[in-house]
Write an enzyme that holds these catalytic residues in place. Structure first.
Site, short mmCIF file in Angstrom:
data_model
loop_
_atom_site.label_atom_id
_atom_site.label_comp_id
_atom_site.label_asym_id
_atom_site.label_seq_id
_atom_site.Cartn_x
_atom_site.Cartn_y
_atom_site.Cartn_z
N LYS A 1 0.76 4.62 -12.48
CA LYS A 1 -0.66 4.31 -12.53
C LYS A 1 -1.37 5.54 -11.98
O LYS A 1 -1.27 5.87 -10.81
CB LYS A 1 -0.98 3.08 -11.69
CG LYS A 1 -2.47 2.75 -11.63
CD LYS A 1 -2.76 1.57 -10.70
CE LYS A 1 -4.26 1.34 -10.58
NZ LYS A 1 -4.58 0.25 -9.63
N TYR B 1 -2.26 8.64 4.51
CA TYR B 1 -2.62 9.04 5.87
C TYR B 1 -1.74 10.15 6.42
O TYR B 1 -2.25 11.15 6.92
CB TYR B 1 -2.61 7.83 6.83
CG TYR B 1 -3.19 8.18 8.19
CD1 TYR B 1 -4.55 8.38 8.36
CD2 TYR B 1 -2.36 8.32 9.30
CE1 TYR B 1 -5.08 8.72 9.60
CE2 TYR B 1 -2.87 8.66 10.53
CZ TYR B 1 -4.23 8.86 10.69
OH TYR B 1 -4.74 9.20 11.90
N ILE C 1 -4.56 -0.43 -15.44
CA ILE C 1 -4.56 -1.48 -14.41
C ILE C 1 -5.98 -1.48 -13.87
O ILE C 1 -6.40 -0.54 -13.20
CB ILE C 1 -3.50 -1.25 -13.34
CG1 ILE C 1 -2.10 -1.38 -13.96
CG2 ILE C 1 -3.67 -2.25 -12.19
CD1 ILE C 1 -0.96 -1.06 -13.01
N THR D 1 -4.21 -2.70 -3.92
CA THR D 1 -5.29 -2.36 -2.99
C THR D 1 -6.54 -3.19 -3.27
O THR D 1 -7.27 -3.55 -2.33
CB THR D 1 -5.62 -0.86 -3.07
OG1 THR D 1 -5.76 -0.47 -4.44
CG2 THR D 1 -4.52 -0.03 -2.45
N TYR E 1 2.14 4.94 -8.08
CA TYR E 1 0.69 4.75 -8.05
C TYR E 1 0.08 5.94 -7.33
O TYR E 1 0.27 6.12 -6.13
CB TYR E 1 0.35 3.44 -7.35
CG TYR E 1 -1.13 3.12 -7.23
CD1 TYR E 1 -2.09 3.78 -8.00
CD2 TYR E 1 -1.57 2.13 -6.35
CE1 TYR E 1 -3.43 3.47 -7.89
CE2 TYR E 1 -2.92 1.82 -6.23
CZ TYR E 1 -3.84 2.49 -6.99
OH TYR E 1 -5.18 2.19 -6.89
N ARG F 1 -7.75 7.36 -2.04
CA ARG F 1 -7.36 6.44 -0.97
C ARG F 1 -6.28 7.03 -0.06
O ARG F 1 -6.27 6.78 1.14
CB ARG F 1 -6.84 5.11 -1.56
CG ARG F 1 -7.92 4.17 -2.07
CD ARG F 1 -7.30 2.82 -2.39
NE ARG F 1 -8.26 1.86 -2.92
CZ ARG F 1 -8.98 1.03 -2.18
NH1 ARG F 1 -8.88 1.07 -0.86
NH2 ARG F 1 -9.81 0.17 -2.74
#
Length: 289
Positions: free
Chosen positions: A165, A111, A207, A48, A137, A142
């Site tokens: 992550k 979403y 990360i 991202t 992840y 987000r």
């Protein structure tokens, strides 16, 4: 073992752009040399932070090929492929040249906010389709949904899922994963400023966004954490406490690209709908630098 090479500092690479919004390969070359010389342990491509949602399929392939050729095996590479359409994700995996890639980083569906069972089934399909090991992840800020500790632990039983992550910011959730996970399952911080606390109870590294701009100091901090020298690690951590919020004030990677521009590594240009850092933000970053 693959888990051994994904310890320490991974850097979530930005994608440098020129003033006319084309991919800046000169800037990318400088960035790669900058972070590798700085001592990061591995690179994460097309995440991202790379503005992957605004690069085309052709650009993604070109960027990946360029990085492979320039890095030439100096550090391991992790590649990001994720999305909220499971079958499109698996088709993208099949169409991507993953030769030379150590692992896949796949963001949780965003979403459409699936249930935990939907997230679980999504990742089973991704893991079955991937020719390389998969890192989950989790970034609820987000995606709009969270991968719970129970779902992470269910997925950890899959032979091709090797870690997560974790960027939920939920320390209790991270502790539950650390407490109950298989010994070889990687708990990787996705939040720079929370990495040391997470390492104190079992995280194997990070990360990182900040490692784009501060690879040497950030890598040293993480190595101190791995060595359980939290006094020295904390001394370095405090250097980042003030600048870290500015990295996200106008969205990521707007802040870190502003830092990279001031360091002479690459431009601060981002693609719409993101816009370049405001004069105020650039000024406050400059004062901290």
């Amino acid at each position: 073992m693959i888990q051994d090479i994904l310890r320490g500092t991974g850097v979530a690479l930005v994608t440098p752009f020129t003033k006319d919004f084309a991919v800046d390969y000169d800037g990318l070359r400088k960035l790669l040399d900058f972070v590798i010389k700085g001592g990061v342990n591995y690179l994460v491509i097309n995440g991202t932070t790379a503005e992957s949602v605004t690069t085309t399929s052709a650009e993604k392939a070109e960027i990946l090929d360029f990085i492979k050729k320039h890095v030439q095996g100096r550090v391991p590479l992790v590649y990001g492929i994720g999305g909220n359409h499971t079958y499109h994700v698996t088709e993208t995996i099949a169409a991507t040249n993953l030769e030379g890639i150590s692992a896949l980083l796949s963001v949780s569906p965003y979403y459409n906010r699936p249930s935990q069972q939907g997230i679980y089934q999504h990742y089973l399909h991704v893991a079955d389709a991937s020719p390389v090991p998969v890192l989950l992840y989790n970034v609820p800020g987000r995606t709009g949904s969270n991968i719970t500790a129970d779902t992470t632990l269910r997925l950890s039983a899959h032979d091709n899922i090797i870690g997560i992550k974790e960027a939920s910011g939920n320390m209790e959730q991270c502790m539950q994963i650390a407490k109950r996970k298989p010994a070889d399952f990687l708990l990787i911080s996705g939040d720079d400023i929370l990495t040391l606390p997470m390492m104190s109870f079992g995280a194997t590294g990070v990360i990182s966004v900040l490692a784009n701009a501060f690879p040497e100091r950030f890598s040293k901090m993480i190595q101190f954490g791995l060595d359980c020298n939290f006094a020295e690690a904390s001394r370095l951590l405090y250097d980042f406490v003030d600048i870290n919020p500015l990295m996200y004030e106008e969205s990521n990677p707007v802040g870190v690209k502003a830092v990279l521009e001031q360091l002479g590594v690459c431009s601060a240009v981002v693609r719409l709908p993101l816009v370049e850092a405001s004069a105020s933000l650039k000024d406050r970053i400059s004062k901290l630098l």
